[in-house]
Design a protein around this motif. Structure first.
Motif, PDB file in Angstrom:
ATOM      1  N   TYR A 191     -62.984  53.308  86.191  1.00 13.20           N
ATOM      2  CA  TYR A 191     -62.593  52.485  85.049  1.00 13.20           C
ATOM      3  C   TYR A 191     -61.395  51.677  85.509  1.00 13.20           C
ATOM      4  CZ  TYR A 191     -60.873  51.361  80.320  1.00 13.20           C
ATOM      5  OH  TYR A 191     -60.443  50.725  79.170  1.00 13.20           O
ATOM      6  N   GLY A 192     -61.536  50.362  85.548  1.00 13.39           N
ATOM      7  CA  GLY A 192     -60.461  49.586  86.128  1.00 13.39           C
ATOM      8  C   GLY A 192     -60.417  48.162  85.634  1.00 13.39           C
ATOM      9  N   GLY A 193     -59.362  47.485  86.036  1.00  9.80           N
ATOM     10  CA  GLY A 193     -59.136  46.109  85.632  1.00  9.80           C
ATOM     11  C   GLY A 193     -57.689  45.924  85.245  1.00  9.80           C
ATOM     12  N   GLY A 194     -57.451  45.003  84.320  1.00  7.58           N
ATOM     13  CA  GLY A 194     -56.075  44.734  83.946  1.00  7.58           C
ATOM     14  C   GLY A 194     -55.921  44.245  82.526  1.00  7.58           C
ATOM     15  N   LEU A 195     -54.708  44.390  82.027  1.00  5.37           N
ATOM     16  CA  LEU A 195     -54.276  43.813  80.764  1.00  5.37           C
ATOM     17  C   LEU A 195     -53.190  42.797  81.063  1.00  5.37           C
ATOM     18  CD1 LEU A 195     -53.927  47.106  78.672  1.00  5.37           C
ATOM     19  CD2 LEU A 195     -55.747  45.410  78.439  1.00  5.37           C
ATOM     20  N   PHE A 196     -53.321  41.592  80.541  1.00  9.11           N
ATOM     21  CA  PHE A 196     -52.344  40.532  80.764  1.00  9.11           C
ATOM     22  C   PHE A 196     -51.606  40.247  79.466  1.00  9.11           C
ATOM     23  CE2 PHE A 196     -55.504  40.080  84.017  1.00  9.11           C
ATOM     24  CZ  PHE A 196     -54.835  39.594  85.143  1.00  9.11           C
ATOM     25  N   PHE A 197     -50.267  40.280  79.539  1.00  7.11           N
ATOM     26  CA  PHE A 197     -49.439  40.089  78.355  1.00  7.11           C
ATOM     27  C   PHE A 197     -48.531  38.875  78.530  1.00  7.11           C
ATOM     28  CE2 PHE A 197     -50.418  44.611  78.532  1.00  7.11           C
ATOM     29  CZ  PHE A 197     -50.860  44.869  77.233  1.00  7.11           C
ATOM     30  N   ASP A 198     -48.179  38.241  77.423  1.00  5.18           N
ATOM     31  CA  ASP A 198     -47.371  37.034  77.431  1.00  5.18           C
ATOM     32  C   ASP A 198     -45.908  37.325  77.784  1.00  5.18           C
ATOM     33  OD1 ASP A 198     -45.744  34.802  75.500  1.00  5.18           O
ATOM     34  OD2 ASP A 198     -47.448  34.065  76.666  1.00  5.18           O
ATOM     35  N   THR A 199     -45.213  36.270  78.234  1.00  6.40           N
ATOM     36  CA  THR A 199     -43.805  36.384  78.604  1.00  6.40           C
ATOM     37  C   THR A 199     -42.966  37.006  77.498  1.00  6.40           C
ATOM     38  OG1 THR A 199     -43.957  34.446  80.046  1.00  6.40           O
ATOM     39  CG2 THR A 199     -41.763  35.060  79.260  1.00  6.40           C
ATOM     40  N   ALA A 200     -43.182  36.602  76.277  1.00  9.95           N
ATOM     41  CA  ALA A 200     -42.361  37.092  75.167  1.00  9.95           C
ATOM     42  C   ALA A 200     -42.474  38.597  74.993  1.00  9.95           C
ATOM     43  CB  ALA A 200     -42.759  36.376  73.873  1.00  9.95           C
ATOM     44  N   ASP A 201     -43.561  39.166  75.460  1.00  3.58           N
ATOM     45  CA  ASP A 201     -43.793  40.600  75.288  1.00  3.58           C
ATOM     46  C   ASP A 201     -43.392  41.427  76.507  1.00  3.58           C
ATOM     47  OD1 ASP A 201     -44.926  40.379  72.675  1.00  3.58           O
ATOM     48  OD2 ASP A 201     -46.763  39.599  73.597  1.00  3.58           O
ATOM     49  N   LEU A 202     -42.816  40.783  77.550  1.00  5.43           N
ATOM     50  CA  LEU A 202     -42.504  41.504  78.780  1.00  5.43           C
ATOM     51  C   LEU A 202     -41.611  42.727  78.559  1.00  5.43           C
ATOM     52  CD1 LEU A 202     -41.929  38.679  81.433  1.00  5.43           C
ATOM     53  CD2 LEU A 202     -43.945  40.086  81.105  1.00  5.43           C
ATOM     54  N   PRO A 203     -40.491  42.618  77.819  1.00  4.87           N
ATOM     55  CA  PRO A 203     -39.650  43.819  77.655  1.00  4.87           C
ATOM     56  C   PRO A 203     -40.386  44.974  76.985  1.00  4.87           C
ATOM     57  CG  PRO A 203     -38.440  41.838  77.056  1.00  4.87           C
ATOM     58  CD  PRO A 203     -39.870  41.428  77.217  1.00  4.87           C
ATOM     59  N   ALA A 204     -41.137  44.686  75.931  1.00  4.67           N
ATOM     60  CA  ALA A 204     -41.848  45.747  75.219  1.00  4.67           C
ATOM     61  C   ALA A 204     -42.946  46.357  76.086  1.00  4.67           C
ATOM     62  CB  ALA A 204     -42.441  45.195  73.920  1.00  4.67           C
ATOM     63  N   VAL A 205     -43.644  45.517  76.823  1.00  3.63           N
ATOM     64  CA  VAL A 205     -44.737  46.006  77.657  1.00  3.63           C
ATOM     65  C   VAL A 205     -44.204  46.852  78.814  1.00  3.63           C
ATOM     66  CG1 VAL A 205     -46.577  45.303  79.234  1.00  3.63           C
ATOM     67  CG2 VAL A 205     -46.303  44.146  77.029  1.00  3.63           C
ATOM     68  N   LEU A 206     -43.114  46.410  79.433  1.00  3.81           N
ATOM     69  CA  LEU A 206     -42.515  47.192  80.515  1.00  3.81           C
ATOM     70  C   LEU A 206     -42.143  48.594  80.042  1.00  3.81           C
ATOM     71  CD1 LEU A 206     -40.104  44.819  82.507  1.00  3.81           C
ATOM     72  CD2 LEU A 206     -41.883  46.281  83.464  1.00  3.81           C
ATOM     73  N   ARG A 207     -41.526  48.679  78.880  1.00  6.43           N
ATOM     74  CA  ARG A 207     -41.106  49.980  78.374  1.00  6.43           C
ATOM     75  C   ARG A 207     -42.299  50.836  77.969  1.00  6.43           C
ATOM     76  NH1 ARG A 207     -37.216  46.484  78.120  1.00  6.43           N
ATOM     77  NH2 ARG A 207     -35.023  47.118  78.139  1.00  6.43           N
ATOM     78  N   ALA A 208     -43.300  50.205  77.394  1.00  5.79           N
ATOM     79  CA  ALA A 208     -44.498  50.954  77.004  1.00  5.79           C
ATOM     80  C   ALA A 208     -45.225  51.487  78.233  1.00  5.79           C
ATOM     81  CB  ALA A 208     -45.419  50.065  76.175  1.00  5.79           C
ATOM     82  N   TRP A 209     -45.338  50.649  79.264  1.00  4.69           N
ATOM     83  CA  TRP A 209     -46.015  51.092  80.492  1.00  4.69           C
ATOM     84  C   TRP A 209     -45.250  52.230  81.147  1.00  4.69           C
ATOM     85  CZ3 TRP A 209     -44.468  51.171  85.631  1.00  4.69           C
ATOM     86  CH2 TRP A 209     -45.470  51.497  86.554  1.00  4.69           C
ATOM     87  N   ARG A 210     -43.921  52.132  81.188  1.00  5.01           N
ATOM     88  CA  ARG A 210     -43.107  53.193  81.776  1.00  5.01           C
ATOM     89  C   ARG A 210     -43.370  54.531  81.082  1.00  5.01           C
ATOM     90  NH1 ARG A 210     -36.949  52.743  80.358  1.00  5.01           N
ATOM     91  NH2 ARG A 210     -37.953  52.985  78.311  1.00  5.01           N
ATOM     92  N   THR A 211     -43.308  54.540  79.771  1.00  5.99           N
ATOM     93  CA  THR A 211     -43.510  55.792  79.019  1.00  5.99           C
ATOM     94  C   THR A 211     -44.920  56.321  79.206  1.00  5.99           C
ATOM     95  OG1 THR A 211     -41.877  55.075  77.384  1.00  5.99           O
ATOM     96  CG2 THR A 211     -43.412  56.814  76.721  1.00  5.99           C
ATOM     97  N   TRP A 212     -45.891  55.426  79.134  1.00  2.00           N
ATOM     98  CA  TRP A 212     -47.309  55.800  79.252  1.00  2.00           C
ATOM     99  C   TRP A 212     -47.609  56.362  80.631  1.00  2.00           C
ATOM    100  CZ3 TRP A 212     -50.959  53.021  82.337  1.00  2.00           C
ATOM    101  CH2 TRP A 212     -52.302  53.377  82.137  1.00  2.00           C
ATOM    102  N   SER A 213     -47.096  55.709  81.667  1.00  2.00           N
ATOM    103  CA  SER A 213     -47.426  56.129  83.031  1.00  2.00           C
ATOM    104  C   SER A 213     -46.799  57.469  83.400  1.00  2.00           C
ATOM    105  CB  SER A 213     -46.983  55.055  84.036  1.00  2.00           C
ATOM    106  OG  SER A 213     -45.577  54.973  84.111  1.00  2.00           O
ATOM    107  N   MET A 214     -45.698  57.836  82.743  1.00  2.00           N
ATOM    108  CA  MET A 214     -45.028  59.088  83.083  1.00  2.00           C
ATOM    109  C   MET A 214     -45.847  60.310  82.685  1.00  2.00           C
ATOM    110  SD  MET A 214     -42.317  58.698  84.827  1.00  2.00           S
ATOM    111  CE  MET A 214     -41.553  60.317  84.659  1.00  2.00           C
TER     112      MET A 214
END
Length: 427
Positions: A191-214
């Motif tokens: 299961y693979g691929g990617g999710l692309f998010f807009d510039t305005a959402d970079l801070p929220a996405v970075l933090r969400a990915w960090r928590t999720w990946s841990m």
């Protein structure tokens, strides 16, 4: 066996590599087609007091190639033994050929993000791939290595040999590898691929990915890339010409949609390419550029990603950064946190690796300065660097921070033993 010298027809094409920012001018190029050709080339170099460098695809091309260059791009054999789940490949084989051959037997190699990369160089650097958190490094699965050492001898080294230990992740500098034999894994799809998010959402996405990946299972290997995409027609209109956050996913489980639900809830995705796909299409996850270009990059492993670090990352590699940089954060852990057996290893305490990769436009000095600002900010949490993600520097400096002290000392001792005259400068 063909040879090429400066000024001869075919010379420019023979020395050309995927990395175009590094100028090389070898005195002679040997276009090897067999291990015997490599033996002859090494003996010739020793007799004429020339250093020896090696190039297959040139993705890891580094400065200092001015003696004899052995081009292995013609040594492309790939043999699959389905009964033992093993591949044997020549020095010039690329991952794409191995992926296709193994897939016919329901198997897959521990390849990286790009099918165009050469197998040997990738593996000798450790090999950080799409299934690393589940199966470890590509180097951990090597079973035997054919290598021509500085004395011109062709040796086959296997587990228990000190040279085998050094070659599996110690990179170059110990000889010219002519063939590798390594284990495959029973994977046909993921299961693979990617999710692309807009510039305005970079801070929220970075933090969400960090928590999720841990809390991610070992079956998931994931990274997030901050990248300014070009305005080109082959890209989806929603992301064309934008600075985006691209979350990359390679998951071996069956519940992919459930697993990524927290990411999809973090912000509206501009493009969502996540799906089940055959491993033969795994190169589409990162969609690395296929054309040669000039680049320079470095990295740092870190023990955590706190909010201050994420702010620094956005400042130095986000929209408006002084140098256009692809910033990629990879989740480590899983099998990567277990020290490899019979091979040099990196710091298993690291939870993430932050890597910066910039296109060279006005020389590398502006890039080095920009990268230094970023990695200086991350230094309090850094544990070292990963060898596979050092681009454009002379490899003699690459041992710094890349191995535990005892491994680094052992590599230096073995270098002196097997190449006392430093015929292979990439040590």
């Amino acid at each position: 066996m063909q040879t090429f010298r400066p000024g001869q027809d075919g010379y420019p094409e023979e020395i050309a590599g995927f990395q175009t920012s590094v100028a090389t001018q070898p005195a002679v190029v040997v276009a090897a087609e067999s291990a015997d050709d490599v033996v002859a080339a090494v003996k010739y170099a020793a007799e004429h007091d020339l250093t020896v460098s090696v190039q297959a695809t040139g993705h890891g091309l580094t400065a200092g190639t001015d003696g004899l260059l052995i081009s292995t791009r013609r040594m492309t054999s790939v043999e699959i033994d389905a009964g033992t789940a093993t591949a044997r490949v020549g020095a010039g084989a690329r991952w794409g050929a191995v992926i296709e051959a193994a897939a016919k037997h329901g198997l897959a190699p521990l390849s990286g993000s790009s099918p165009d990369v050469g197998v040997v160089g990738y593996t000798l650097s450790g090999g950080f791939g799409l299934m690393s958190r589940r199966f470890g490094r590509a180097a951990d699965h090597v079973r035997s290595i054919d290598v021509v050492t500085a004395d011109g001898e062709l040796r086959t080294v296997t587990p228990g040999s000190e040279l085998f230990w050094a070659l599996r992740g110690g990179r170059a500098g110990f000889g010219v590898v002519t063939a590798l034999e390594f284990g495959l894994v029973p994977v046909t799809e993921l299961y693979g691929g990617g999710l692309f998010f807009d510039t305005a959402d970079l801070p929220a996405v970075l933090r969400a990915w960090r928590t999720w990946s841990m809390t991610a299972p070992d079956e998931l290997t994931t990274s997030i890339a901050l990248v300014a995409l070009p305005d080109l027609p082959m890209l989806p209109e929603e992301i064309r010409g934008k600075h985006v956050a691209n979350v990359r996913v390679a998951y071996l489980g069956e519940d992919g949609d459930e697993l990524v639900a927290p990411l999809r809830a973090a912000a509206p995705a501009l493009v969502d390419t996540l799906r089940r796909l055959p491993y033969t299409e795994s190169g589409s996850i990162a969609s690395d550029p296929p054309h040669p270009h000039p680049y320079h990059g470095t990295n740092a492993t870190v023990t955590a990603l706190n909010d201050g670090m994420l702010t620094s990352i956005l400042e130095h590699a986000g929209p408006g950064a002084p140098v256009s940089t692809v910033l990629i954060i990879d989740r480590l852990g899983g099998e990567l946190a277990r020290r490899p057996v019979d091979a040099p290893g990196w710091d298993s305490a690291a939870e993430f690796v932050v890597r910066a990769l910039s296109v060279v436009e006005d020389g590398v000095d502006p890039i080095r300065r920009a990268h230094a600002k970023l990695f200086d900010a991350l230094a309090p949490w850094s544990t070292g660097r990963l060898l596979p993600f050092l681009y454009g520097e002379h490899p003699a400096a690459d041992l710094t921070g890349t191995f535990a002290a005892e491994d680094r000392a052992r590599l230096v001792r073995l270098k002196a033993k097997y190449d006392p005259d430093s015929i292979f400068p990439a040590g």
